[in-house]
Every structure is written in structure tokens, then in C-alpha cells.
Design a protein around this motif. Structure first.
Motif, PDB file in Angstrom:
ATOM      1  N   TYR A  20      82.558  49.257  99.806  1.00  0.00           N
ATOM      2  CA  TYR A  20      84.016  50.228  99.766  1.00  0.00           C
ATOM      3  C   TYR A  20      84.694  50.237 100.677  1.00  0.00           C
ATOM      4  O   TYR A  20      84.850  48.480 101.507  1.00  0.00           O
ATOM      5  CB  TYR A  20      83.262  51.806 100.407  1.00  0.00           C
ATOM      6  N   SER A  23      90.941  49.434  97.032  1.00  0.00           N
ATOM      7  CA  SER A  23      91.184  48.745  96.086  1.00  0.00           C
ATOM      8  C   SER A  23      91.593  47.580  95.890  1.00  0.00           C
ATOM      9  O   SER A  23      92.911  47.335  96.916  1.00  0.00           O
ATOM     10  CB  SER A  23      91.485  49.466  94.153  1.00  0.00           C
ATOM     11  N   LYS A  27      85.645  44.174  96.033  1.00  0.00           N
ATOM     12  CA  LYS A  27      84.179  44.724  95.992  1.00  0.00           C
ATOM     13  C   LYS A  27      83.874  44.662  94.208  1.00  0.00           C
ATOM     14  O   LYS A  27      82.641  43.775  94.319  1.00  0.00           O
ATOM     15  CB  LYS A  27      84.680  45.909  95.870  1.00  0.00           C
ATOM     16  N   LEU A 130      78.458  58.502  92.740  1.00  0.00           N
ATOM     17  CA  LEU A 130      78.145  58.090  94.004  1.00  0.00           C
ATOM     18  C   LEU A 130      76.211  58.456  94.427  1.00  0.00           C
ATOM     19  O   LEU A 130      75.074  57.943  94.727  1.00  0.00           O
ATOM     20  CB  LEU A 130      79.157  58.765  95.332  1.00  0.00           C
ATOM     21  N   ASP A 152      79.274  49.514  93.272  1.00  0.00           N
ATOM     22  CA  ASP A 152      80.717  48.551  93.254  1.00  0.00           C
ATOM     23  C   ASP A 152      81.412  50.193  93.474  1.00  0.00           C
ATOM     24  O   ASP A 152      81.510  50.734  92.017  1.00  0.00           O
ATOM     25  CB  ASP A 152      80.770  48.257  92.194  1.00  0.00           C
ATOM     26  N   THR A 153      81.961  50.658  94.378  1.00  0.00           N
ATOM     27  CA  THR A 153      82.355  52.310  94.280  1.00  0.00           C
ATOM     28  C   THR A 153      83.866  51.657  94.296  1.00  0.00           C
ATOM     29  O   THR A 153      84.644  50.823  94.220  1.00  0.00           O
ATOM     30  CB  THR A 153      81.924  52.546  95.593  1.00  0.00           C
ATOM     31  N   ILE A 157      86.474  56.466  97.295  1.00  0.00           N
ATOM     32  CA  ILE A 157      84.707  57.591  97.488  1.00  0.00           C
ATOM     33  C   ILE A 157      85.236  57.944  99.528  1.00  0.00           C
ATOM     34  O   ILE A 157      84.594  59.279 100.124  1.00  0.00           O
ATOM     35  CB  ILE A 157      83.859  56.511  98.379  1.00  0.00           C
ATOM     36  N   CYS A 158      86.382  57.983  99.950  1.00  0.00           N
ATOM     37  CA  CYS A 158      86.746  57.759 101.348  1.00  0.00           C
ATOM     38  C   CYS A 158      86.903  58.901 101.537  1.00  0.00           C
ATOM     39  O   CYS A 158      87.394  60.107 102.755  1.00  0.00           O
ATOM     40  CB  CYS A 158      87.330  56.799 102.376  1.00  0.00           C
ATOM     41  N   TYR A 182      81.617  47.770 104.391  1.00  0.00           N
ATOM     42  CA  TYR A 182      82.816  48.135 104.607  1.00  0.00           C
ATOM     43  C   TYR A 182      83.906  46.653 104.356  1.00  0.00           C
ATOM     44  O   TYR A 182      83.728  46.436 105.196  1.00  0.00           O
ATOM     45  CB  TYR A 182      83.448  48.951 106.022  1.00  0.00           C
ATOM     46  N   TYR A 250      87.771  54.973 105.877  1.00  0.00           N
ATOM     47  CA  TYR A 250      87.522  54.084 105.822  1.00  0.00           C
ATOM     48  C   TYR A 250      86.364  53.795 107.335  1.00  0.00           C
ATOM     49  O   TYR A 250      85.715  52.984 107.254  1.00  0.00           O
ATOM     50  CB  TYR A 250      88.307  52.635 105.697  1.00  0.00           C
TER      51      TYR A 250
END
Length: 286
Positions: A20, A23, A27, A130, A152-153, A157-158, A182, A250
Motif C-alpha cells: 500500500y 499510487s 506497488k 480487501l 496489490d491495493t 485504502i488509507c 508501506y 499511511y
């Protein structure tokens, strides 16, 4: 963490990791590299969202636009043509296109209430995807015989977790099955991501409270009504603020696993180098 030390990681017959971070920091680069190594199953959250949880929404949106064209409308009503998204690991555009951008309809914008509705749909879909991680770990091994697994997120997600809550349900579930990794970027990486986004702005998901605040502030600063907003201008204006909003979220999540830097990821060329990278990060964390 499911691996307590670097030696635990090296000795593990089954390696399970989840990436995570922002972007664009590596990742998917790591996930593709591990998949290509041959003994890693690659579970893409965005692909799962676009196929399992939002596939019908995406297709229906395309059909709604097609129904506005008389020629295509007649063909759809007689089941003479089929419309669907051609989503792949390398082309996740149907998801972001469905999310859209808020603002002036003449410039491709969505009414803000519709935009918020789609944001909520994405949030529900991402959390569900997830939560499917454990299912796919089992499926990858039982059905396909893969000993190793990478999740692979997406960058959002955070937005749906609280890393400071030791009982956070999503982080608790994910950390039971995977080593959370992370990928941390530097300020230089952040500025590079902002420049890249400015050249080609793409839809993204926001925490509802953040979106409401950003939308109100943008309207106030630009003295405009909701249907006068330039969609690309809004998401460009929002992007750097979104990154600043996400960074501490994060970092709070980082307590649930280990941290590697984007520079370290960029130098990782194969599965052996990845094993060494994780071992080093585990040593740092202990």
C-alpha cells in the motif's frame, strides 16, 4: 505481523504480502515482477473492484450513454449488441471513468450528488475486495498451487481505515493473513506525482469528509456554482491536498507492518532482491 523476524521471512514456505502507499510509487511494479517470477499469485484490488463489485455499474453506465444514441438504442433494446468493460490488470480505466469528476456537465462533469453516490459505491466495493484477500489466498493455493501471494491495493485504502485504532476491523483482518508493506515516498516523489497528475488528471476516491471540505473550499475560493466547476481544474486543485491528507494516514498504518522506500522498490529487480528487501525492512522494524 505474521513474520516476526527476517529469519521467519526467509524460512517461510509461504510468503504473503500486501502493498500500500500512494499510487505511482511501485506497488504494481513489484506485484507484476513477483507474478512474473512464476510462484506468486497476484491479487489486484482494483481489478477485483472493476469485475466483481462494480462491473455491472460500469456496464450499465456505458449502456445509459449508448441509449441516448438512436442507432445504438435500437440495437440494445433488441439484444443485438453487447456492451461491457474490457478491464485488465494493465487497463483499469473503466473503474476511474465510472468514478468520474464533479462539475460542469458540458465539460464531462457529474452533478455533485451523483459524484458522491459513486464515491460511496467505490468505498463499499474497495472494502469488500480487501476483505476477500483471505479467500483469494486460499483459492490461489488450493486451486492453482501458488505458494506465495501478493495483494496489490489501490491508493485509497488509507481512507477507509484508522491505523491508530488497534481494533480496526479491516487492518486486523488483513494483517492476520499478509505482511503489510508501506511503500513510502519522499517529498521529491510527491512533487513528481503532482506534476504527472497535472499533465493527465484522473479520477480518484476521497474520504467523504475530505471531499465535502475540498468541494466547499473550491467553490468559495473560485466564486462559482457547482455546475460551473471545471472538472479537471477541481481534481488538479484537489490532488496535492489529497496527498497531504493521506500521508499521515499511511504513516499510522505503518505500525501494522513494515516500511520500504520508493527508491528501494525502484532498485528491486527480481524476487530474490525482493526477499532481501523485506528481510532488511523486518530487521529495521525490530
Amino acid at each position: 505481523m505474521i513474520y516476526k523476524s527476517a529469519q521467519d521471512w526467509r524460512d517461510a514456505a509461504q510468503k504473503r504480502v500486501l502493498f500500500y502507499g500512494m499510487s505511482g510509487l511501485g506497488k504494481t511494479h513489484l506485484s507484476n515482477m513477483l507474478r512474473d517470477a512464476g510462484d506468486w499469485f497476484h491479487y489486484s484490488i482494483d481489478y477485483r473492484i472493476g469485475t466483481r463489485y462494480m462491473g455491472e455499474l460500469i456496464a450499465d453506465n456505458a449502456k445509459a450513454h449508448a441509449m441516448q444514441v438512436p442507432f445504438l438504442r435500437d440495437l440494445l433494446l433488441t439484444d443485438s449488441i453487447y456492451i461491457g468493460s474490457n478491464i485488465t490488470f494493465d487497463n483499469l480505466a473503466p473503474v476511474s471513468t465510472y468514478l468520474g469528476k464533479p462539475g460542469d456537465p458540458a465539460k464531462g462533469g457529474l452533478p455533485i450528488d451523483e459524484y458522491r453516490r459513486r464515491q460511496q459505491q467505490f468505498r463499499t466495493a474497495e472494502i469488500a475486495a480487501l476483505m476477500d484477500t483471505a479467500h483469494f489466498i486460499d483459492r490461489a493455493e488450493r486451486l492453482y498451487g501458488y505458494p506465495n501471494f501478493v495483494c496489490d491495493t489501490g491508493g485509497s485504502i488509507c481512507e477507509w481505515v484508522d491505523g491508530d485504532d488497534p481494533a480496526d476491523p479491516l487492518l486486523t483482518e488483513l494483517s492476520r493473513h499478509c505482511l503489510l508493506i508501506y511503500i513510502e515516498g519522499s517529498e521529491a516523489h510527491t512533487q513528481s506525482l503532482i506534476r504527472r497528475f497535472d499533465r493527465a488528471p484522473k479520477p480518484m476516491a476521497y474520504q467523504p469528509e475530505f471531499l465535502d471540505q475540498a468541494w466547499a473550499q473550491y467553490l468559495n475560493e473560485n466564486k462559482c456554482e457547482a455546475d460551473e466547476v471545471d472538472p479537471d481544474a477541481f481534481i488538479r486543485w484537489t490532488y496535492a491536498r489529497a496527498l497531504a491528507h493521506r500521508k499521515p494516514r499511511y504513516e499510522a498504518m505503518a505500525k501494522w507492518g513494515i516500511t520500504v522506500t520508493a527508491d528501494e522498490v525502484a532498485e528491486t529487480r527480481d524476487a530474490d532482491a525482493f526477499d532481501a528487501l523485506v528481510a532488511t525492512a523486518l530487521e529495521r522494524s525490530t
